[in-house]
Scaffold this motif. Structure first.
Motif, PDB file in Angstrom:
ATOM      1  N   ILE A 246       0.543  -1.518   0.303  1.00 46.35           N
ATOM      2  CA  ILE A 246      -0.414   0.312  -0.028  1.00 46.35           C
ATOM      3  C   ILE A 246       0.904   1.089  -0.185  1.00 46.35           C
ATOM      4  N   VAL A 247       0.620   1.932  -0.856  1.00 43.09           N
ATOM      5  CA  VAL A 247       1.873   3.429  -1.223  1.00 43.09           C
ATOM      6  C   VAL A 247       0.284   4.637  -0.682  1.00 43.09           C
ATOM      7  N   LEU A 248       1.446   5.906  -0.076  1.00 45.20           N
ATOM      8  CA  LEU A 248       1.056   6.854   0.147  1.00 45.20           C
ATOM      9  C   LEU A 248       1.768   8.129   0.593  1.00 45.20           C
ATOM     10  N   GLU A 249       1.618   9.340   0.108  1.00 49.20           N
ATOM     11  CA  GLU A 249       1.824   9.937   0.431  1.00 49.20           C
ATOM     12  C   GLU A 249       1.574  10.661   2.120  1.00 49.20           C
ATOM     13  N   SER A 250       2.146  10.747   3.154  1.00 53.25           N
ATOM     14  CA  SER A 250       1.899  11.112   4.637  1.00 53.25           C
ATOM     15  C   SER A 250       1.260  12.310   5.055  1.00 53.25           C
ATOM     16  N   VAL A 251       1.721  13.300   3.444  1.00 56.22           N
ATOM     17  CA  VAL A 251       0.497  14.411   2.915  1.00 56.22           C
ATOM     18  C   VAL A 251       0.456  14.907   1.351  1.00 56.22           C
ATOM     19  N   GLN A 252      -0.433  14.326   0.890  1.00 49.50           N
ATOM     20  CA  GLN A 252      -0.553  14.511  -0.076  1.00 49.50           C
ATOM     21  C   GLN A 252      -0.009  16.093  -0.699  1.00 49.50           C
ATOM     22  N   GLY A 253       0.289  16.043  -1.904  1.00 52.84           N
ATOM     23  CA  GLY A 253       0.563  17.360  -2.396  1.00 52.84           C
ATOM     24  C   GLY A 253       0.514  18.099  -3.669  1.00 52.84           C
ATOM     25  N   GLU A 254       0.730  17.241  -5.352  1.00 55.91           N
ATOM     26  CA  GLU A 254       0.723  17.575  -6.151  1.00 55.91           C
ATOM     27  C   GLU A 254      -1.283  17.757  -6.122  1.00 55.91           C
ATOM     28  N   GLY A 255      -1.407  16.646  -5.481  1.00 56.40           N
ATOM     29  CA  GLY A 255      -3.184  16.878  -5.480  1.00 56.40           C
ATOM     30  C   GLY A 255      -4.085  17.587  -4.841  1.00 56.40           C
ATOM     31  N   GLY A 256      -3.357  18.397  -3.773  1.00 51.89           N
ATOM     32  CA  GLY A 256      -3.625  19.145  -3.200  1.00 51.89           C
ATOM     33  C   GLY A 256      -3.546  19.193  -1.735  1.00 51.89           C
ATOM     34  N   ILE A 257      -2.838  20.144  -0.628  1.00 53.61           N
ATOM     35  CA  ILE A 257      -2.368  19.791   0.153  1.00 53.61           C
ATOM     36  C   ILE A 257      -3.183  19.309   1.653  1.00 53.61           C
ATOM     37  N   ASN A 258      -3.176  17.279   1.597  1.00 50.76           N
ATOM     38  CA  ASN A 258      -4.284  16.805   2.302  1.00 50.76           C
ATOM     39  C   ASN A 258      -3.650  16.104   3.185  1.00 50.76           C
ATOM     40  N   PRO A 259      -3.533  15.744   4.466  1.00 53.77           N
ATOM     41  CA  PRO A 259      -2.377  15.581   4.992  1.00 53.77           C
ATOM     42  C   PRO A 259      -3.199  14.032   5.841  1.00 53.77           C
ATOM     43  N   ALA A 260      -3.073  12.979   5.657  1.00 57.51           N
ATOM     44  CA  ALA A 260      -3.236  11.876   5.985  1.00 57.51           C
ATOM     45  C   ALA A 260      -4.101  12.079   7.447  1.00 57.51           C
ATOM     46  N   GLN A 261      -5.050  11.290   7.996  1.00 54.82           N
ATOM     47  CA  GLN A 261      -5.793  10.663   9.335  1.00 54.82           C
ATOM     48  C   GLN A 261      -5.064  10.151  10.000  1.00 54.82           C
ATOM     49  N   LYS A 262      -4.756  10.134  11.228  1.00 54.04           N
ATOM     50  CA  LYS A 262      -4.259   9.490  11.997  1.00 54.04           C
ATOM     51  C   LYS A 262      -4.803   7.896  12.134  1.00 54.04           C
ATOM     52  N   PRO A 263      -6.114   8.047  12.297  1.00 55.38           N
ATOM     53  CA  PRO A 263      -6.643   6.603  12.387  1.00 55.38           C
ATOM     54  C   PRO A 263      -6.203   6.167  11.601  1.00 55.38           C
ATOM     55  N   PHE A 264      -6.392   6.154  10.154  1.00 52.71           N
ATOM     56  CA  PHE A 264      -6.756   5.933   8.802  1.00 52.71           C
ATOM     57  C   PHE A 264      -5.137   4.983   8.400  1.00 52.71           C
ATOM     58  N   TYR A 265      -3.622   6.072   9.208  1.00 52.62           N
ATOM     59  CA  TYR A 265      -2.791   5.326   8.844  1.00 52.62           C
ATOM     60  C   TYR A 265      -2.693   3.892  10.171  1.00 52.62           C
ATOM     61  N   GLU A 266      -2.952   4.508  11.002  1.00 55.79           N
ATOM     62  CA  GLU A 266      -2.804   3.486  11.865  1.00 55.79           C
ATOM     63  C   GLU A 266      -3.453   2.084  11.849  1.00 55.79           C
ATOM     64  N   ALA A 267      -4.314   2.493  11.079  1.00 49.59           N
ATOM     65  CA  ALA A 267      -5.620   0.859  10.241  1.00 49.59           C
ATOM     66  C   ALA A 267      -4.898   0.632   8.882  1.00 49.59           C
ATOM     67  N   LEU A 268      -3.267   1.614   8.429  1.00 46.57           N
ATOM     68  CA  LEU A 268      -2.998   0.912   7.007  1.00 46.57           C
ATOM     69  C   LEU A 268      -1.813   0.258   7.768  1.00 46.57           C
ATOM     70  N   ARG A 269      -1.066   0.732   9.142  1.00 46.66           N
ATOM     71  CA  ARG A 269      -0.278  -0.517   9.337  1.00 46.66           C
ATOM     72  C   ARG A 269      -0.598  -1.699  10.022  1.00 46.66           C
ATOM     73  N   LYS A 270      -1.566  -1.723  10.399  1.00 43.77           N
ATOM     74  CA  LYS A 270      -2.414  -2.695  10.974  1.00 43.77           C
ATOM     75  C   LYS A 270      -2.689  -3.606   9.795  1.00 43.77           C
ATOM     76  N   LEU A 271      -3.181  -2.982   8.985  1.00 41.84           N
ATOM     77  CA  LEU A 271      -3.100  -4.062   8.081  1.00 41.84           C
ATOM     78  C   LEU A 271      -2.464  -4.404   7.874  1.00 41.84           C
ATOM     79  N   CYS A 272      -1.698  -4.225   7.537  1.00 47.86           N
ATOM     80  CA  CYS A 272      -0.416  -5.009   6.363  1.00 47.86           C
ATOM     81  C   CYS A 272       0.492  -5.492   7.637  1.00 47.86           C
ATOM     82  N   ASP A 273       0.794  -5.199   8.525  1.00 53.28           N
ATOM     83  CA  ASP A 273       1.265  -5.954   9.583  1.00 53.28           C
ATOM     84  C   ASP A 273       0.541  -7.229   9.780  1.00 53.28           C
ATOM     85  N   GLU A 274      -1.261  -7.639   9.695  1.00 54.84           N
ATOM     86  CA  GLU A 274      -1.364  -8.937   9.614  1.00 54.84           C
ATOM     87  C   GLU A 274      -1.250  -9.461   8.143  1.00 54.84           C
TER      88      GLU A 274
END
Length: 395
Positions: A182-210
């Motif tokens: 799973i690939v993502l910018e921690s803060v999206q840039g060219e597509g508009g300045i859009n930070p990741a949300q903490k629960p989203f990033y945490e859920a991705l980390r858990k999913l990747c571990d599983e």
């Protein structure tokens, strides 16, 4: 020589601003007429230390007189120190130096494919995010969710699916047994300045571990201190398996890197799987080391943390004051203002340059603020004054 003569012999793929820049000092740029511009673009987030930084320049001059390039057939001390600096800052273990951000993304993709291959997965797939931007080479472009950029160059790398950014269920719906990363910018840039949300990033980390798949954080623009931490994923309390870096990593010298965990290093690329003629050469790594030295000695991260709230407050006040400035978004010294469609961002940028302020755009119709990380409070005030002079033309 007239600088515009370059158009006769250079491939015309850039719509350049009508400005010839000759030199810089601190957070200011000067054109061929001697006019001074306050720079809030930093070479698209590259020049974290501003311009004519004494320590950085001296480090490069010293290395130029010693050795520029040897190839990766030999050891050099600069790459060892640069790798140590980057590994410590990132929390990861192993570094591969490239020449650019897009090359770092390409390398990260190969890491993920090889990791999956070693588990017996062939034709491995990726999940990337809508409104993403990861680069212009074919692999990186395949991860970039922009049909305008992709269409003329298809077929691209196959097996890439796009999920909604900050929507975990959208990501999970794209997952299958062939997903390798799973690939993502921690803060999206060219597509508009859009930070990741903490629960989203945490859920991705858990999913990747599983699922034993790799989480790849693109920190090319949002990393190296721009968020107030070395890397923006630190704000979300997670550690990726692979991280890509460039831009401010070399503060103007062409250098990028991908960094991996020890586990990934032991189960992915091996001798002969990847390479780079110039990557990690003594001059590039001297630049990396000079950047880390300046960050430490000049407390660059502390400056970003201290002034970020003031920059955000300043931009929020503009949202309240001008009805065509719709919202602010961002993290640290990576900020955006979204404009209503009735005011074109290109027109605002042009007016800003007339008022001696350099800004750039992103997203559909957004102003992007990427100042050098050395700015002071009075320069934020100066930016506001110049920007307000520009915005008043559209009231």
């Amino acid at each position: 020589m007239n600088a515009y003569k370059e158009q006769s012999h250079i491939v015309q793929i850039y719509k350049r601003f009508d400005l010839v820049l000759e030199r810089g000092k601190s957070v200011y740029l000067y054109d061929d007429k001697g006019q001074e511009f306050l720079d809030f673009a930093a070479g698209i987030g590259v020049c974290a230390l501003g311009y004519a930084h004494k320590g950085f320049n001296e480090a490069l001059k010293t290395q130029l007189d010693k050795l520029i390039h040897t190839s990766n057939l030999f050891y050099n001390e600069n790459i060892a120190q640069a790798a140590l600096n980057l590994a410590k800052a990132s929390g990861l273990s192993r570094v591969f130096f490239t020449n650019s951000g897009t090359e770092a993304i390409e390398g990260a993709m190969k890491v993920a494919r090889k990791y999956a291959y070693n588990k017996g997965i062939k034709n491995a797939e990726f999940i990337a995010m809508k409104h993403s931007f990861h680069g212009r080479t074919l692999g990186a472009l395949s991860l970039t969710a922009n049909e305008k950029y992709q269409k003329p160059f298809k077929p691209l790398v196959r097996g890439i699916k796009f999920a909604e950014f900050n929507n975990f269920e959208s990501v999970r719906a794209k997952l299958n047994e062939k997903t390798c990363a799973i690939v993502l910018e921690s803060v999206q840039g060219e597509g508009g300045i859009n930070p990741a949300q903490k629960p989203f990033y945490e859920a991705l980390r858990k999913l990747c571990d599983e699922k034993d798949i790799l989480l790849i954080a693109d920190e090319i623009q949002c990393g190296m201190g721009r968020s107030g931490k070395f890397f923006a994923y630190e704000h979300f309390g997670i550690l990726p398996d692979v991280m890509t870096s460039a831009k401010a990593l070399g503060c103007g010298l062409s250098v990028g890197a991908f960094v991996v965990s020890e586990k990934v290093a032991q189960h992915s690329l091996e001798y002969g799987d990847h390479g780079s003629t110039y990557g990690g050469n003594p001059l590039a790594c001297a630049a990396v080391n000079a950047v880390f030295k300046a960050f430490k000695e000049e407390k660059i991260l502390e400056n970003v943390k201290k002034l970020s709230p003031y920059l955000e407050k300043t931009l929020e006040e503009l949202v309240q004051k001008y009805n065509f400035v719709q919202k602010r978004s961002g993290l640290g010294f990576m900020q955006g203002l979204s404009l209503s469609p009735k005011v074109k961002v290109a027109d605002v940028l042009s007016k800003a340059r007339q008022n001696k302020l350099i800004l750039i755009s992103c997203g559909k119709n957004d102003l992007r603020f990427l100042p050098p990380l050395i700015i002071k409070k009075e320069q934020i005030d100066e930016m506001r004054e110049k920007l307000e002079q520009s915005l008043k033309a559209f009231v």
